[in-house]
Design an enzyme around this catalytic site. Structure first.
Site, PDB file in Angstrom:
ATOM      1  N   PHE A 141      45.840  16.392  41.487  1.00 27.17           N
ATOM      2  CA  PHE A 141      46.646  15.415  40.741  1.00 27.17           C
ATOM      3  C   PHE A 141      47.714  14.874  41.678  1.00 27.17           C
ATOM      4  O   PHE A 141      48.598  15.602  42.118  1.00 27.17           O
ATOM      5  CB  PHE A 141      47.313  16.005  39.489  1.00 27.17           C
ATOM      6  CG  PHE A 141      48.006  14.912  38.705  1.00 27.17           C
ATOM      7  CD1 PHE A 141      47.305  14.149  37.773  1.00 27.17           C
ATOM      8  CD2 PHE A 141      49.336  14.585  38.947  1.00 27.17           C
ATOM      9  CE1 PHE A 141      47.926  13.099  37.088  1.00 27.17           C
ATOM     10  CE2 PHE A 141      49.959  13.533  38.265  1.00 27.17           C
ATOM     11  CZ  PHE A 141      49.245  12.801  37.337  1.00 27.17           C
ATOM     12  N   ASP A 226      51.194  17.298  49.657  1.00 32.14           N
ATOM     13  CA  ASP A 226      51.884  16.740  48.487  1.00 32.14           C
ATOM     14  C   ASP A 226      52.664  17.881  47.842  1.00 32.14           C
ATOM     15  O   ASP A 226      52.115  18.690  47.095  1.00 32.14           O
ATOM     16  CB  ASP A 226      50.861  16.131  47.515  1.00 32.14           C
ATOM     17  CG  ASP A 226      51.527  15.582  46.253  1.00 32.14           C
ATOM     18  OD1 ASP A 226      52.711  15.882  46.024  1.00 32.14           O
ATOM     19  OD2 ASP A 226      50.841  14.859  45.491  1.00 32.14           O
ATOM     20  N   LYS A 255      60.000  14.155  42.437  1.00 34.06           N
ATOM     21  CA  LYS A 255      60.528  14.984  41.337  1.00 34.06           C
ATOM     22  C   LYS A 255      61.928  15.552  41.615  1.00 34.06           C
ATOM     23  O   LYS A 255      62.910  14.841  41.456  1.00 34.06           O
ATOM     24  CB  LYS A 255      59.535  16.097  41.012  1.00 34.06           C
ATOM     25  CG  LYS A 255      58.206  15.563  40.417  1.00 34.06           C
ATOM     26  CD  LYS A 255      57.426  16.669  39.764  1.00 34.06           C
ATOM     27  CE  LYS A 255      55.994  16.286  39.446  1.00 34.06           C
ATOM     28  NZ  LYS A 255      55.864  15.439  38.271  1.00 34.06           N
TER      29      LYS A 255
HETATM   30  C1  LIG Z   1      51.511  16.984  42.975  1.00 33.63           C
HETATM   31  C2  LIG Z   1      51.918  15.701  42.329  1.00 33.63           C
HETATM   32  N1  LIG Z   1      51.813  14.552  43.019  1.00 33.63           N
HETATM   33  C3  LIG Z   1      52.176  13.372  42.476  1.00 33.63           C
HETATM   34  C4  LIG Z   1      52.665  13.291  41.199  1.00 33.63           C
HETATM   35  C5  LIG Z   1      53.038  11.955  40.614  1.00 33.63           C
HETATM   36  O1  LIG Z   1      54.419  11.824  40.490  1.00 33.63           O
HETATM   37  P1  LIG Z   1      55.024  10.677  39.551  1.00 33.63           P
HETATM   38  O2  LIG Z   1      54.717  11.048  38.146  1.00 33.63           O
HETATM   39  O3  LIG Z   1      56.515  10.722  39.847  1.00 33.63           O
HETATM   40  O4  LIG Z   1      54.400   9.394  39.970  1.00 33.63           O
HETATM   41  C6  LIG Z   1      52.777  14.464  40.433  1.00 33.63           C
HETATM   42  C7  LIG Z   1      53.257  14.405  39.033  1.00 33.63           C
HETATM   43  O5  LIG Z   1      53.055  15.296  38.243  1.00 33.63           O
HETATM   44  C8  LIG Z   1      52.397  15.700  41.017  1.00 33.63           C
HETATM   45  O6  LIG Z   1      52.470  16.837  40.329  1.00 33.63           O
END
Ligand SMILES: Cc1ncc(COP(=O)(O)O)c(C=O)c1O
Length: 401
Positions: A141, A226, A255
């Site tokens: 994700f 990530d 975040k």
């Molecule tokens: C590992 C990871 N990458 C990217 C994102 C996407 O972030 P955003 O919701 O701020 O676009 C999330 C969101 O849950 C995430 O957990």
């Protein structure tokens, strides 16, 4: 109708139905607690998907934001502002890297990381134009943009949103042999979550991240981690990669970088990698704005103290010990996680993840289900041991333990 019901009905009438929230309407919050519009208090065991690592209304972050609100909030990148240089320098230093590309949301940062890796592939590695490949993991994700969902394996996230962006190779998470086979001379990056949060807090087998590091170094491929959800203290280290002594080529952060106050995200890497950009090739109106920099600088200062990482380690050990005992009782079929972060698979006889979440809500605890009977626990790192124990007692109560 109660105020809660009225507000929910109105939200449902006027907002696109992209979410199915629990039926609670929050009005205020402080630390690890939230209060709804009818005065009921709830312990927050989700922490905004780890955006609230430092708790609701953290005084240091609120004061930093307030002070900056009175000075200047936005210049755009057309001009310099006086918080930008320090933000980039401190964040690069925290990551053990050299350069920062500031954005706002997590998905934007992931998009930016993909663009960076492709450009690096063409300009530095010498991949033929249009041939760049990025290897990703199944069950990933990384966000919700058209390109990102193009390499998702979640049919719900993809259906009806094609045509999809090409250039991605998906391999099973945790499988180094599959990863080795997927990397070719046109591979510019491997993009991974060091722990897969949305998939249910999946921790890869020991040695996986170190193996990916070795493989990517050998094959001149960028290792892009990530750490949007796993990073910034959640697992007991600043970055989850540190548990395997791994420094990737690029961190993607979001975040908690904005402390739950403002959206702040970033790609952090070396000069060789981020230095590939020229003015006009990428950008964002709000990326790196003064308010974002002021809050993120305070977040970085808090992380440098090590206090939050220590809390996540100590409380995390306690959390996993307690959940392990519940697993021993058979009500939980599996517990995964690291630090103050757990994915628990509940025996389906006790209900779906959603049903368990609703029952916990009735007892004053807020969590979020992920898939099927999996519930994730990720409290703010400022939670007290007593409050965590109370939350766990409610979970035991719901499971009849
Ligand atoms: C590992 C990871 N990458 C990217 C994102 C996407 O972030 P955003 O919701 O701020 O676009 C999330 C969101 O849950 C995430 O957990």
């Amino acid at each position: 109708m109660s105020t809660t019901e009225e507000l929910i009905a109105s939200a449902e009438a006027h907002s696109a139905p992209t979410y199915h929230p629990l039926p609670v309407v929050v009005a205020t919050a402080d630390g690890a607690w939230m209060t709804d519009v009818e005065g009921r208090r709830y312990l927050d065991l989700l922490a905004g998907y780890s955006a609230l690592n430092f708790g609701h209304g953290n005084r240091r972050l609120i004061e930093a934001a307030k002070a900056q609100l009175e000075r200047v909030t936005l210049t755009s990148r057309a001009f310099h502002h006086d918080r930008f240089a320090e933000f980039c320098a401190r964040l690069a230093e925290l990551c053990g890297m050299e350069m920062v590309l500031p954005m706002n949301t997590g998905a934007e940062a992931v998009e930016s990381a993909v663009k960076t890796a492709r450009k690096w592939g063409y300009r530095v590695k010498g991949v033929p134009e249009g041939m760049a490949k990025v290897v990703v993991a199944g069950n990933n994700f990384h966000g919700r943009t058209t390109t990102i969902i193009s390499f998702s394996t979640d049919s719900e996230a993809r259906a009806d949103f094609g045509p999809y962006t090409p250039g991605f190779e998906i391999v099973p998470y945790g499988d180094l042999t599959a990863m080795r086979a997927a990397v070719t001379e046109n591979t510019v990056a491997v993009l991974l979550e060091p722990i897969q949060g949305e998939a249910g807090v999946l921790v890869p087998p020991a040695g996986y991240l170190a193996g990916v590091r070795e493989l990517t170094r050998e094959r001149n491929v960028l290792f892009v981690a990530d750490e949007i959800q796993s990073g910034l203290g959640r697992t007991g280290r600043t970055f989850a990669c540190e548990h395997e002594g791994v420094l990737p080529d690029m961190y993607v952060l979001g975040k908690a970088l904005g402390g739950g106050v403002v959206p702040v995200s970033a790609v952090v890497s070396s000069r060789e990698v981020l230095g590939v950009f020229r003015p006009g090739e990428h950008g964002s109106t709000f990326g790196g704005n003064p308010l974002a920099c002021a809050v993120a600088l305070e977040v970085i200062a808090m992380l440098r103290s090590g206090e939050y990482q220590r809390r996540a380690t100590e409380l995390g050990e306690h959390l996993h010990r307690e959940l392990g005992q519940l697993a021993g009782s058979g009500r939980i079929t599996q517990v995964r996680g690291r630090g103050l972060w757990a994915g628990i698979d509940i025996d389906p006889v006790y209900g779906t993840g959603r049903e368990i979440s609703e029952k916990l809500m009735d007892r004053g605890v807020l969590v979020k289900d992920t898939h099927g009977s999996t519930v994730r626990i990720a409290p703010p790192l400022v939670i007290s041991k007593e409050d965590l124990d109370w939350g766990l007692a409610q979970l035991r109560g719901v499971l009849g333990a």
